[in-house]
Design an enzyme around this catalytic site. Structure first.
Site, mmCIF file in Angstrom:
data_model
loop_
_atom_site.group_PDB
_atom_site.id
_atom_site.type_symbol
_atom_site.label_atom_id
_atom_site.label_comp_id
_atom_site.label_asym_id
_atom_site.label_seq_id
_atom_site.Cartn_x
_atom_site.Cartn_y
_atom_site.Cartn_z
ATOM 1 N N GLU A 176 0.826 -1.215 0.000
ATOM 2 C CA GLU A 176 0.000 0.000 0.000
ATOM 3 C C GLU A 176 0.857 1.260 0.000
ATOM 4 O OE1 GLU A 176 -2.853 -0.605 3.202
ATOM 5 O OE2 GLU A 176 -4.163 -1.673 1.819
ATOM 6 N N GLU A 378 -5.470 -8.270 -1.685
ATOM 7 C CA GLU A 378 -6.197 -8.149 -0.418
ATOM 8 C C GLU A 378 -7.638 -7.830 -0.729
ATOM 9 O OE1 GLU A 378 -4.786 -5.515 2.661
ATOM 10 O OE2 GLU A 378 -2.700 -5.991 2.227
HETATM 11 C C1 BGP Z 1 -4.690 -3.057 4.516
HETATM 12 C C2 BGP Z 1 -3.366 -3.556 4.967
HETATM 13 C C3 BGP Z 1 -3.358 -4.761 5.767
HETATM 14 C C4 BGP Z 1 -4.641 -5.031 6.468
HETATM 15 C C5 BGP Z 1 -5.902 -4.666 5.768
HETATM 16 C C6 BGP Z 1 -7.160 -4.731 6.598
HETATM 17 O O1 BGP Z 1 -4.739 -1.690 4.604
HETATM 18 O O2 BGP Z 1 -2.447 -3.782 3.926
HETATM 19 O O3 BGP Z 1 -2.196 -4.789 6.527
HETATM 20 O O4 BGP Z 1 -4.629 -5.161 7.783
HETATM 21 O O5 BGP Z 1 -5.795 -3.408 5.215
HETATM 22 O O6 BGP Z 1 -7.188 -3.654 7.456
HETATM 23 P P1 BGP Z 1 -7.559 -3.762 8.972
HETATM 24 O O7 BGP Z 1 -6.630 -4.787 9.534
HETATM 25 O O8 BGP Z 1 -7.321 -2.434 9.529
HETATM 26 O O9 BGP Z 1 -8.977 -4.181 9.023
#
Ligand code: BGP
Length: 480
Positions: A176, A378
């Site tokens: 990201e 993701e």
């Molecule tokens: C993205 C990241 C991850 C992850 C995901 C979900 O922004 O790359 O590391 O955690 O989001 O977010 P969260 O864990 O805050 O729900």
């Protein structure tokens, strides 16, 4: 009509800082994430320069992949994974980021993980830097603001590229990377927080520092890609962007222009640099308006051109709207950045708006812009899971979310895009990046670990485990 190709890379995604634990074992140093406390949707997690006695730092144990990797990889294999997205913890290899030589015990850990994956024929997809900047580099250089960090990063990259030859083929440089365009990215991604002690949601909005730091990441990313192309022809290297898709709230041209501007700065700017090899022309005006001047060194422009990505990857969870009319509108939350609520969409308990068709739209937009192979690395629903008395987890809401998104990916493939693979986020429960919670779970596998730090770390299959196994077996044709 086209559908998912043969050899489509089905799998799941994780990151070391949220999953591995063992934060100070076998010579590992502290990363920025190790300095983050737990929090919740309503009370933000904090970053503390000094460790506070009695405070919970959830990355320290996380869900302990370090000691469970064999069991977890066996579970991934049972679902039929073809690919396993993970990250290398930079501080396991270089504890403060500044050592001359690497920590052998750290290197050996990843050898063991890659060997275990190879046993099942699962391909690793490795993020080189996923919110795991050594805290030593924050103290010494104010994180990526210091140009010196490029050299420290390249030492780390040279070591892992050489060591894992023959074991890893797919790499992503920065997770990201465009989070650096948003204030919270200063903490998690750029580490431009020297001395900062407070909630990650209140970190000062220092654009000049952030965008200079981001430039250093662009150079580091391009140098890594150039190195791979020159010395490791088998390696394929991608970018990774947080795609926060935006729609104009109305057809008022002001909203449309505002939306275009936000799409460019947040979603396109970084990948335009990484895919095309130069800063896009639209950014000059915005930099001028924001009083941002990027210091480039001789050779930077050439490096950017020489180190463009082989494939494009992104995270996709939600969409939001943009409007210039402040009177109308409900705001919504999101991963690092929110927006204006869309009346046609529902949101998760954490306020992230669920928008499967937005994924199809986004995939098409990315393809039209770059014509590079794409991977969704993701995607998923963070939700509370309840254990039934007999130890089951009936997570139909998660299945529903994923089913709709996969169906839209299939539409996008039929639209003609080149999709390589899909790794839903947190395929096994891990710590949340934005809030530090365990309660916000994404996994197909439940981990017995709770927000007060308790739990025996036992693993259990949720209903979605069996569902995803079927999806993979049928190469995405059976979503029932
Ligand atoms: C993205 C990241 C991850 C992850 C995901 C979900 O922004 O790359 O590391 O955690 O989001 O977010 P969260 O864990 O805050 O729900």
């Amino acid at each position: 009509m086209k559908t998912f190709k043969e050899g489509f890379l089905w799998g799941g995604a994780t990151a070391a800082n949220q999953y591995e634990g063992a934060w100070d074992i076998d010579g590992k140093g502290a990363s920025v994430s190790d300095h983050c406390t737990n929090g919740s949707h309503t009370s933000p997690k904090r970053v503390t320069p000094q460790f506070e006695e009695g405070t919970l730092y959830p990355s320290r144990e996380a869900t302990d992949f370090y000691h469970h990797y064999k069991e977890d990889i066996a579970l991934a294999n049972e679902m039929g994974f073809k690919v396993f997205r993970m990250s290398i913890n930079w501080t396991r290899i270089f504890p403060t980021g500044m050592e001359e030589s690497p920590n052998e015990a750290g290197l050996q850990f990843y050898d063991s993980v890659f060997d275990e994956l190879a046993k099942y024929g699962i391909e690793p997809l490795v993020t080189i830097s996923h919110y795991e900047l050594p805290y030593g580099l924050v103290e010494a250089y104010n994180g990526w603001y210091g140009r010196e960090v490029i050299d420290h990063f390249m030492r780390y990259v040279s070591v892992i590229f050489a060591r894992y030859q023959g074991k890893v083929r797919y790499w992503l440089t920065f997770n990201e990377i465009n989070s650096g365009t948003m204030p919270m990215g200063a903490v998690l991604s750029l580490g431009t927080i020297r001395g900062y002690n407070g909630p990650i949601t209140e970190v000062p909005d220092e654009k000049q520092i952030r965008f200079q730091a981001l430039h250093h990441q662009f150079v580091a990313s391009a140098k890594s890609i150039k190195l791979a192309h020159e010395q490791y022809p088998d390696y394929k290297i991608g970018n990774m962007c947080l795609f926060a898709t935006k729609y104009p709230y109305s057809c008022n041209p002001d909203d449309v222009l505002e939306c275009q501007k936000q799409m460019r700065i947040m979603n396109w700017f970084c990948s335009d640099v990484q895919a095309r090899g130069y800063y896009p022309s639209y950014i000059d005006r915005w930099f001028e308006e924001q009083d941002i001047t990027i210091r480039m060194e001789p050779g930077d422009k050439e490096i950017l051109l020489e180190g463009t990505i082989d494939f494009y990857t992104f995270s996709y969870y939600m969409s939001a709207c943009e409007s210039t009319d402040l009177a109308v509108i409900d705001k919504v939350g999101g991963n690092l950045v929110g927006g204006v609520a869309n009346p046609y969409l529902e949101a998760s308990e954490w306020g992230w708006q669920i928008d499967p068709k937005g994924l199809r739209y986004t995939l098409n937009e990315i393809w039209d812009r770059y014509q590079l192979p794409i991977m969704v690395v993701e995607n998923g629903l963070g939700a509370r899971d309840e254990l039934t008395e007999d130890g089951k987890i009936h997570d139909s809401y998660r299945i529903d979310y994923l089913r709709k998104h996969i169906a839209q990916m299939r539409e996008a493939v039929a639209d003609g895009i080149d999709l390589m693979g899909y790794t839903p986020w947190g395929w096994i429960d891990i710590v949340s990046a934005s809030t530090g919670e365990m309660a916000k779970r994404y996994g197909f596998v439940y981990v017995d670990k709770y927000d007060d730090g308790t739990g025996d770390l036992g693993r259990r299959k949720k209903d979605s485990f069996y569902w995803y196994k079927k999806v993979i077996e049928s190469n995405g044709t059976d979503l029932s």
